[in-house]
Enzyme design. Structure first.
Site, PDB file in Angstrom:
ATOM      1  N   GLU A 196      -9.607 -10.310  -7.443  1.00  5.59           N
ATOM      2  CA  GLU A 196      -8.937  -9.273  -7.295  1.00  5.59           C
ATOM      3  C   GLU A 196      -7.780  -9.185  -8.367  1.00  5.59           C
ATOM      4  OE1 GLU A 196      -7.720  -9.382  -3.387  1.00  5.59           O
ATOM      5  OE2 GLU A 196      -9.605  -8.830  -2.664  1.00  5.59           O
ATOM      6  N   HIS A 200      -1.849  -5.431   1.343  1.00  8.66           N
ATOM      7  CA  HIS A 200      -3.086  -6.174   1.289  1.00  8.66           C
ATOM      8  C   HIS A 200      -2.834  -7.559   0.802  1.00  8.66           C
ATOM      9  CE1 HIS A 200      -7.098  -7.130  -0.326  1.00  8.66           C
ATOM     10  NE2 HIS A 200      -6.563  -7.474  -1.239  1.00  8.66           N
ATOM     11  N   TYR A 228     -12.522  -2.612  -2.598  1.00  3.01           N
ATOM     12  CA  TYR A 228     -12.975  -2.736  -1.437  1.00  3.01           C
ATOM     13  C   TYR A 228     -14.601  -2.800  -1.372  1.00  3.01           C
ATOM     14  CZ  TYR A 228      -8.221  -2.312   0.680  1.00  3.01           C
ATOM     15  OH  TYR A 228      -6.967  -2.610   1.217  1.00  3.01           O
ATOM     16  N   LYS A 261       0.939  -1.107   0.031  1.00  4.28           N
ATOM     17  CA  LYS A 261      -0.067   0.003  -0.142  1.00  4.28           C
ATOM     18  C   LYS A 261       0.849   1.305   0.101  1.00  4.28           C
ATOM     19  CE  LYS A 261      -3.681  -2.443   2.650  1.00  4.28           C
ATOM     20  NZ  LYS A 261      -4.824  -2.233   3.776  1.00  4.28           N
ATOM     21  N   ASN A 305      -1.625  -0.155   7.409  1.00  2.00           N
ATOM     22  CA  ASN A 305      -0.966  -1.506   7.651  1.00  2.00           C
ATOM     23  C   ASN A 305      -0.139  -2.187   6.434  1.00  2.00           C
ATOM     24  OD1 ASN A 305      -3.161  -2.057   6.149  1.00  2.00           O
ATOM     25  ND2 ASN A 305      -4.085  -3.466   7.544  1.00  2.00           N
TER      26      ASN A 305
HETATM   27  P1  IDP Z   1      -7.627  -7.276   5.465  1.00  2.00           P
HETATM   28  O1  IDP Z   1      -6.794  -6.176   4.911  1.00  2.00           O
HETATM   29  O2  IDP Z   1      -6.813  -7.740   6.455  1.00  2.00           O
HETATM   30  O3  IDP Z   1      -8.230  -8.210   4.482  1.00  2.00           O
HETATM   31  P2  IDP Z   1     -10.111  -5.999   6.098  1.00  2.00           P
HETATM   32  O4  IDP Z   1     -10.933  -6.012   7.178  1.00  2.00           O
HETATM   33  O5  IDP Z   1     -10.618  -6.628   4.783  1.00  2.00           O
HETATM   34  O6  IDP Z   1      -8.861  -6.389   6.595  1.00  2.00           O
HETATM   35  O7  IDP Z   1      -9.966  -4.433   5.856  1.00  2.00           O
HETATM   36  C1  IDP Z   1      -9.551  -3.917   4.694  1.00  2.00           C
HETATM   37  C2  IDP Z   1      -8.621  -2.637   4.854  1.00  2.00           C
HETATM   38  O8  IDP Z   1      -9.182  -1.559   5.236  1.00  2.00           O
HETATM   39  C3  IDP Z   1      -7.493  -3.000   5.981  1.00  2.00           C
HETATM   40  O9  IDP Z   1      -6.405  -3.701   5.611  1.00  2.00           O
HETATM   41  C4  IDP Z   1      -7.315  -1.457   6.718  1.00  2.00           C
HETATM   42  O10 IDP Z   1      -6.255  -0.949   5.794  1.00  2.00           O
HETATM   43  C5  IDP Z   1      -8.693  -0.784   6.491  1.00  2.00           C
HETATM   44  N1  IDP Z   1      -9.216  -0.900   7.720  1.00  2.00           N
HETATM   45  C6  IDP Z   1      -9.980  -2.086   8.257  1.00  2.00           C
HETATM   46  N2  IDP Z   1     -10.485  -1.849   9.380  1.00  2.00           N
HETATM   47  C7  IDP Z   1     -10.329  -0.409   9.677  1.00  2.00           C
HETATM   48  C8  IDP Z   1     -10.679   0.322  10.944  1.00  2.00           C
HETATM   49  O11 IDP Z   1     -11.218  -0.053  11.841  1.00  2.00           O
HETATM   50  N3  IDP Z   1      -9.913   1.399  10.764  1.00  2.00           N
HETATM   51  C9  IDP Z   1      -9.232   1.874   9.761  1.00  2.00           C
HETATM   52  N4  IDP Z   1      -9.074   1.207   8.670  1.00  2.00           N
HETATM   53  C10 IDP Z   1      -9.363  -0.120   8.693  1.00  2.00           C
HETATM   54 MG    MG Z   2     -10.017  -7.982   3.459  1.00  2.00          MG
END
Ligand code: IDP
Ligand code: MG
Length: 151
Positions: free
Chosen positions: A127, A116, A50, A10, A113
């Site tokens: 994807e 992805h 997303y 990212k 984080n």
């Molecule tokens: P993942 O990336 O581990 O699959 P997902 O729940 O699919 O996690 O969420 C997608 C992305 O959205 C996360 O990687 C993160 O960047 C962002 N995200 C998810 N939950 C939150 C939150 O509560 N606050 C801010 N960003 C979030």
């Molecule tokens: Mg996800």
């Protein structure tokens, strides 16, 4: 089973100079990179990528984050690669991600984080199609293939 998955460093990971170290981890594991490109993700593509999160409180911030600068998109291939790549990335919230995982070693908060990864083989197929054309997926052999897998 040999399968493909989609991964993306990212914009925070790119900006922080982590691309090389992230890619190194996949290469060290013997996971094959079959496609890779840097792109600034258009908002419309980010929304489709997303779409499962549409309507959630963090959706707008997530779109701003993911479109804020270039990302490095990849297709990875290997044994059980969807789960293996996810395991190497660690839990979504870097605070919960184990040390030794990408998020656990390089991140601090969920909204930054670093990486992805597709969460299922269905997501991976969807994807990969969103980000790559068929002709962008390489079918090359790597040098150590004979030793990575049993016949
Ligand atoms: P993942 O990336 O581990 O699959 P997902 O729940 O699919 O996690 O969420 C997608 C992305 O959205 C996360 O990687 C993160 O960047 C962002 N995200 C998810 N939950 C939150 C939150 O509560 N606050 C801010 N960003 C979030
Ligand atoms: Mg996800």
């Amino acid at each position: 089973m040999i399968e493909k998955t989609f991964a993306m460093v990212k914009p925070d990971g790119v900006s922080r100079g982590l691309v090389g170290r992230v890619v190194q981890r996949f290469e060290d594991r013997g996971i094959k990179i079959v496609a890779m490109k840097m792109m600034r993700i258009p908002r419309e593509l980010a929304e489709r990528h997303y779409e499962e999160h549409k309507g959630k409180a963090f959706f707008d911030d997530l779109l701003s984050y993911i479109t804020s600068g270039p990302a490095v998109c990849m297709v990875l291939e290997g044994e059980n690669c969807v789960a293996t790549a996810r395991a190497m990335m660690g839990k979504t919230n870097p605070q919960d991600a184990a040390s030794g995982t990408i998020r656990g070693d390089f991140g601090q908060v969920t909204g930054r984080n670093i990486i992805h990864g597709s969460d299922s083989s269905e997501s991976a197929k969807r994807e990969i199609k969103l980000f790559f054309n068929d002709y962008e997926l390489q079918k090359h052999e790597v040098a150590d293939e004979a030793w990575l897998f049993e016949k």
